[in-house]
Structure formats: structure tokens, C-alpha cells
Design an enzyme around this catalytic site. Structure first.
Site, PDB file in Angstrom:
ATOM      1  N   LYS A 106      34.515  29.471  42.699  1.00 33.67           N
ATOM      2  CA  LYS A 106      34.844  29.243  41.456  1.00 33.67           C
ATOM      3  C   LYS A 106      35.621  28.016  41.159  1.00 33.67           C
ATOM      4  O   LYS A 106      35.462  27.173  40.025  1.00 33.67           O
ATOM      5  CB  LYS A 106      35.628  30.303  40.725  1.00 33.67           C
ATOM      6  CG  LYS A 106      34.609  31.671  40.462  1.00 33.67           C
ATOM      7  CD  LYS A 106      35.421  32.782  39.563  1.00 33.67           C
ATOM      8  CE  LYS A 106      34.624  33.996  39.100  1.00 33.67           C
ATOM      9  NZ  LYS A 106      35.525  34.793  38.238  1.00 33.67           N
ATOM     10  N   ASP A 146      35.147  33.898  31.551  1.00 41.65           N
ATOM     11  CA  ASP A 146      36.185  35.040  32.024  1.00 41.65           C
ATOM     12  C   ASP A 146      37.024  35.213  30.857  1.00 41.65           C
ATOM     13  O   ASP A 146      37.209  36.536  30.266  1.00 41.65           O
ATOM     14  CB  ASP A 146      36.800  34.792  33.303  1.00 41.65           C
ATOM     15  CG  ASP A 146      35.887  35.448  34.390  1.00 41.65           C
ATOM     16  OD1 ASP A 146      34.970  36.103  34.284  1.00 41.65           O
ATOM     17  OD2 ASP A 146      36.167  34.804  35.611  1.00 41.65           O
TER      18      ASP A 146
HETATM   19  N1  LIG Z   1      35.719  42.756  34.528  1.00 41.57           N
HETATM   20  C1  LIG Z   1      35.528  41.615  34.660  1.00 41.57           C
HETATM   21  O1  LIG Z   1      34.659  41.045  34.283  1.00 41.57           O
HETATM   22  C2  LIG Z   1      36.263  40.897  35.656  1.00 41.57           C
HETATM   23  C3  LIG Z   1      36.208  39.669  35.727  1.00 41.57           C
HETATM   24  C4  LIG Z   1      36.868  38.806  37.172  1.00 41.57           C
HETATM   25  C5  LIG Z   1      37.675  39.761  37.819  1.00 41.57           C
HETATM   26  N2  LIG Z   1      37.550  40.882  37.714  1.00 41.57           N
HETATM   27  C6  LIG Z   1      38.261  41.898  38.453  1.00 41.57           C
HETATM   28  O2  LIG Z   1      39.782  41.560  38.447  1.00 41.57           O
HETATM   29  C7  LIG Z   1      40.446  41.607  39.646  1.00 41.57           C
HETATM   30  C8  LIG Z   1      41.174  40.258  40.031  1.00 41.57           C
HETATM   31  O3  LIG Z   1      40.169  39.213  40.386  1.00 41.57           O
HETATM   32  P1  LIG Z   1      40.446  37.723  40.690  1.00 41.57           P
HETATM   33  O4  LIG Z   1      39.521  36.865  40.621  1.00 41.57           O
HETATM   34  O5  LIG Z   1      41.478  37.387  39.836  1.00 41.57           O
HETATM   35  O6  LIG Z   1      41.205  37.621  42.264  1.00 41.57           O
HETATM   36  P2  LIG Z   1      42.565  36.879  42.951  1.00 41.57           P
HETATM   37  O7  LIG Z   1      42.196  35.610  42.262  1.00 41.57           O
HETATM   38  O8  LIG Z   1      42.256  37.224  44.301  1.00 41.57           O
HETATM   39  O9  LIG Z   1      43.514  37.501  42.370  1.00 41.57           O
HETATM   40  C9  LIG Z   1      44.094  38.836  42.782  1.00 41.57           C
HETATM   41  C10 LIG Z   1      45.275  39.177  42.062  1.00 41.57           C
HETATM   42  O10 LIG Z   1      45.757  40.515  42.250  1.00 41.57           O
HETATM   43  C11 LIG Z   1      46.791  40.567  42.738  1.00 41.57           C
HETATM   44  N3  LIG Z   1      47.015  41.809  43.994  1.00 41.57           N
HETATM   45  C12 LIG Z   1      46.114  42.319  44.944  1.00 41.57           C
HETATM   46  N4  LIG Z   1      46.726  43.235  45.394  1.00 41.57           N
HETATM   47  C13 LIG Z   1      47.868  43.541  45.094  1.00 41.57           C
HETATM   48  C14 LIG Z   1      48.698  44.677  45.365  1.00 41.57           C
HETATM   49  N5  LIG Z   1      48.743  45.365  46.401  1.00 41.57           N
HETATM   50  N6  LIG Z   1      49.853  44.622  44.379  1.00 41.57           N
HETATM   51  C15 LIG Z   1      50.159  43.974  43.451  1.00 41.57           C
HETATM   52  N7  LIG Z   1      49.107  42.975  43.168  1.00 41.57           N
HETATM   53  C16 LIG Z   1      48.166  42.753  44.008  1.00 41.57           C
HETATM   54  C17 LIG Z   1      47.412  39.417  43.525  1.00 41.57           C
HETATM   55  O11 LIG Z   1      48.432  39.055  43.410  1.00 41.57           O
HETATM   56  P3  LIG Z   1      49.219  38.122  44.668  1.00 41.57           P
HETATM   57  O12 LIG Z   1      49.143  36.654  43.880  1.00 41.57           O
HETATM   58  O13 LIG Z   1      50.705  38.741  45.035  1.00 41.57           O
HETATM   59  O14 LIG Z   1      48.445  38.121  45.628  1.00 41.57           O
HETATM   60  C18 LIG Z   1      46.609  38.392  42.414  1.00 41.57           C
HETATM   61  O15 LIG Z   1      47.227  38.421  41.237  1.00 41.57           O
HETATM   62  C19 LIG Z   1      39.190  42.192  40.574  1.00 41.57           C
HETATM   63  O16 LIG Z   1      39.187  43.421  40.877  1.00 41.57           O
HETATM   64  C20 LIG Z   1      38.025  41.619  40.095  1.00 41.57           C
HETATM   65  O17 LIG Z   1      36.857  42.160  40.294  1.00 41.57           O
HETATM   66  C21 LIG Z   1      36.924  41.666  36.563  1.00 41.57           C
END
Ligand SMILES: NC(=O)c1ccc[n+]([C@@H]2O[C@H](COP(=O)([O-])OP(=O)(O)OC[C@H]3O[C@@H](n4cnc5c(N)ncnc54)[C@H](OP(=O)(O)O)[C@@H]3O)[C@@H](O)[C@H]2O)c1
Length: 284
Positions: A70, A106
Site C-alpha cells: 500500500k 479506505d
Molecule cells: N473493513 C475494512 O474495509 C478494512 C480496511 C482496512 C483494514 N481493515 C482491518 O483493520 C485492521 C487494521 O489494519 P491496518 O491495515 O491498519 O493494519 P496495520 O497498519 O498493521 O495496523 C495495526 C494496528 O493495530 C494495532 N494493534 C495490533 N495488535 C494490537 C494489540 N494486541 N493491542 C493493541 N493494538 C494492536 C497496532 O498498534 P501498534 O502500532 O502499537 O502496533 C496498529 O495500530 C485489520 O484487522 C484489517 O483487516 C478493515
């Protein structure tokens, strides 16, 4: 039926095999009778540049972009739309002749999902959990809409950096607070909306949640962007608190619908896409 005239769109990422998008987008093409097909392409990090050249050579209409490309894909595009530039990530590409144009759907997807239940986002107090890729897209989009944001991330420095960037590029009321239940409860008392944009609660860790009913209240609208499972532990706790809830399916479908419009110029059949995504997720 696929023929020599069929237009190809798709997804590049690694992995792509669990993606819901092929089923959702192909259902939408069928519904509108459009001669398009959506194909997932597993593209490893080192092959990104050649995959993008391939899109041009094969005259692929466009693609969605997912993990891990991305941000890195931005270095290889000819044009990038303004919101995607600010966010620092592209999740949709459209090919126009030999030019590749980047977009981020998004944030607008999250905004459209919220708008199904909330008329006006301007001046709403919104707490956002997370500072990763999705949180960035959502925060920039809602800041542009004039919402007041409080961002809370496990790694505080990432939330602080996001707040600094939003202040500089968009302005408005935005602050950071530690990801601590007591502090979040205080903040939520004066808030209208809570959005979980972390991966906490996602399959297979379905029992996890950052907040429980005790920290929420009945005047809140709670959106979880995790869509597998559609009803996360956080949303179950929000229901216990009497809050309104919005599942991650909403954002998933609306970001896909915006990509669909970018590629085809047509308004996407959102209900068909939702039904198809739900069916895939229920089978998982
Ligand atoms: N519905 C939709 O259309 C859509 C679109 C995009 C993404 N999503 C979903 O959104 C989620 C995040 O995606 P992303 O692309 O933003 O991922 P990412 O860039 O890897 O970010 C992950 C986020 O989750 C936090 N996190 C992970 N494990 C944690 C824990 N145990 N406790 C507290 N915080 C935690 C991380 O915090 P740290 O910074 O501290 O690591 C970070 O803020 C995923 O589940 C994805 O499937 C959904």
C-alpha cells in the site's frame, strides 16, 4: 462469460487467498451486467515493479492494492490523488493508457459506512483506536470532514506522529491519548463515536477487545473496522452498553464500491456486494 472483450481488474498483494474482494466485486459486475472480471494476483515484495509494468502490458483496467504494497506502490505510480498522498497509502489503481493513477478508498469507505447511521460528522467527537494504515486513512478523511479526533494507539509514538501530520496537513481539533481503559472511558463520556481501527478482535483472536461495556455508553455509535468476524467482541460489548453499532462489513463494502466506481464509472450495487461479502465470511 469471459470473452476477448472482457475487462480485467483485480487485486495485488501477498497474501491474497483469503480476500473477500473477488467475490464482492464479481457479484457487483454480474448484478449490473458489466463485462468485467476481478482476479486476485499474488505479488511478492520484490516483484511489485514488474507486476505494475505487467498491468500496463496486459491492459488491466485497474487493481486494488493490499498488504504489503500500500505504501511502496506510491513510488511507481504516475499520478496520485490528493487524499492518498496525505494518507501515504494507495489501495486502488486505475490505468489510463500507459498511466497508472493511485487512489485511497479506505477513508471514504469508513465515512460512507458511518453515514449510514449518522447524518453529520462535522464537529462530532470521535475516538479512534489505532494508528496503522487503516487508522491513518480514516483519521485524515474524518479530519477533512471537520470532526474532532482523539487518537489512541498501543505504540504511543505512532499516534503522536499521526496527530502531528494531521495538524500540519489538515488542521482542526486532533489530539492523542494513551491506550488505557480508564483514560479512554473518561474521553468516551464526551464522545459521539468510537472507531476500532486496530486488528484487535480479528479471527482467530475473536475474544480480544480493547474496551468493554463498562467504558462505553448508550449515546455512542461504535464502529469496528475488523470484519472477520462481522460481530466482534467489541461490538458485542457496545450492544451491552446500549450503543449503536456498525460492523466492519460497512467499510469493506463501501471502499470496494468506491473502487468499483473509479474503474467502471458506475455506481456500485452496495447491497449485492454486502450480501456477497457476508456469504464469504460466514463460510470462513
Ligand atoms: N473493513 C475494512 O474495509 C478494512 C480496511 C482496512 C483494514 N481493515 C482491518 O483493520 C485492521 C487494521 O489494519 P491496518 O491495515 O491498519 O493494519 P496495520 O497498519 O498493521 O495496523 C495495526 C494496528 O493495530 C494495532 N494493534 C495490533 N495488535 C494490537 C494489540 N494486541 N493491542 C493493541 N493494538 C494492536 C497496532 O498498534 P501498534 O502500532 O502499537 O502496533 C496498529 O495500530 C485489520 O484487522 C484489517 O483487516 C478493515
Amino acid at each position: 462469460m469471459i470473452s476477448g472483450k472482457t475487462k480485467v481488474v483485480g487485486l495485488i498483494g501477498d497474501p491474497v487467498k483469503h480476500s473477500v474482494s473477488p467475490s464482492m466485486q464479481n457479484a457487483a459486475f454480474r448484478k449490473l451486467g458489466l463485462d468485467y472480471v476481478y482476479v486476485p494476483f499474488n505479488v511478492e515484495k520484490d516483484s511489485l515493479q514488474s507486476a505494475l509494468s505487467g498491468l500496463k502490458a496486459l491492459k488491466v483496467r485497474g487493481v486494488n492494492v493490499t498488504i504489503p504494497h500500500k505504501s511502496s506502490v506510491m513510488d511507481h505510480l504516475d499520478e496520485i490523488e490528493e487524499p492518498a498522498k496525505k494518507i501515504g497509502a494507495v489501495n486502488t489503481i486505475k490505468r489510463e493508457g500507459q498511466l497508472l493513477k493511485g487512489f485511497n478508498t479506505d477513508g471514504i469507505g469508513a465515512q460512507s459506512a458511518l453515514k449510514e447511521k449518522i447524518d453529520e460528522l462535522k464537529d462530532k467527537n470521535i475516538v479512534i483506536l489505532g494508528a496503522g494504515g487503516a487508522a491513518r486513512a480514516i483519521s485524515f478523511t474524518l479530519a477533512e470532514k471537520g470532526a474532532n479526533l482523539t487518537i489512541s494507539n498501543r505504540t504511543t509514538s505512532k499516534a503522536e506522529e499521526l496527530v502531528r501530520e494531521i495538524k500540519k496537513k489538515v488542521g482542526g481539533k486532533v489530539k492523542e491519548i494513551p491506550q488505557d481503559r480508564k483514560r479512554l472511558k473518561e474521553e468516551l463520556e464526551d464522545s459521539n463515536i468510537l472507531i476500532n481501527s486496530t486488528s484487535v478482535g480479528m479471527h482467530p483472536d475473536k475474544d480480544e477487545t480493547i474496551l468493554t461495556a463498562k467504558e462505553m455508553h448508550s449515546d455512542l455509535t461504535v464502529m469496528d473496522i475488523v470484519y472477520n468476524p462481522p460481530k466482534t467482541h467489541l461490538l458485542k460489548e457496545a450492544e451491552k452498553a446500549g450503543a449503536k453499532t456498525i460492523s466492519g462489513l460497512g467499510m469493506l463494502v463501501h471502499q470496494g464500491a468506491t473502487s468499483f466506481k473509479i474503474w467502471t464509472g458506475r455506481k456500485a450495487p452496495v447491497q449485492t456486494m454486502k450480501k456477497s461479502a457476508k456469504k464469504v465470511l460466514e463460510g470462513k
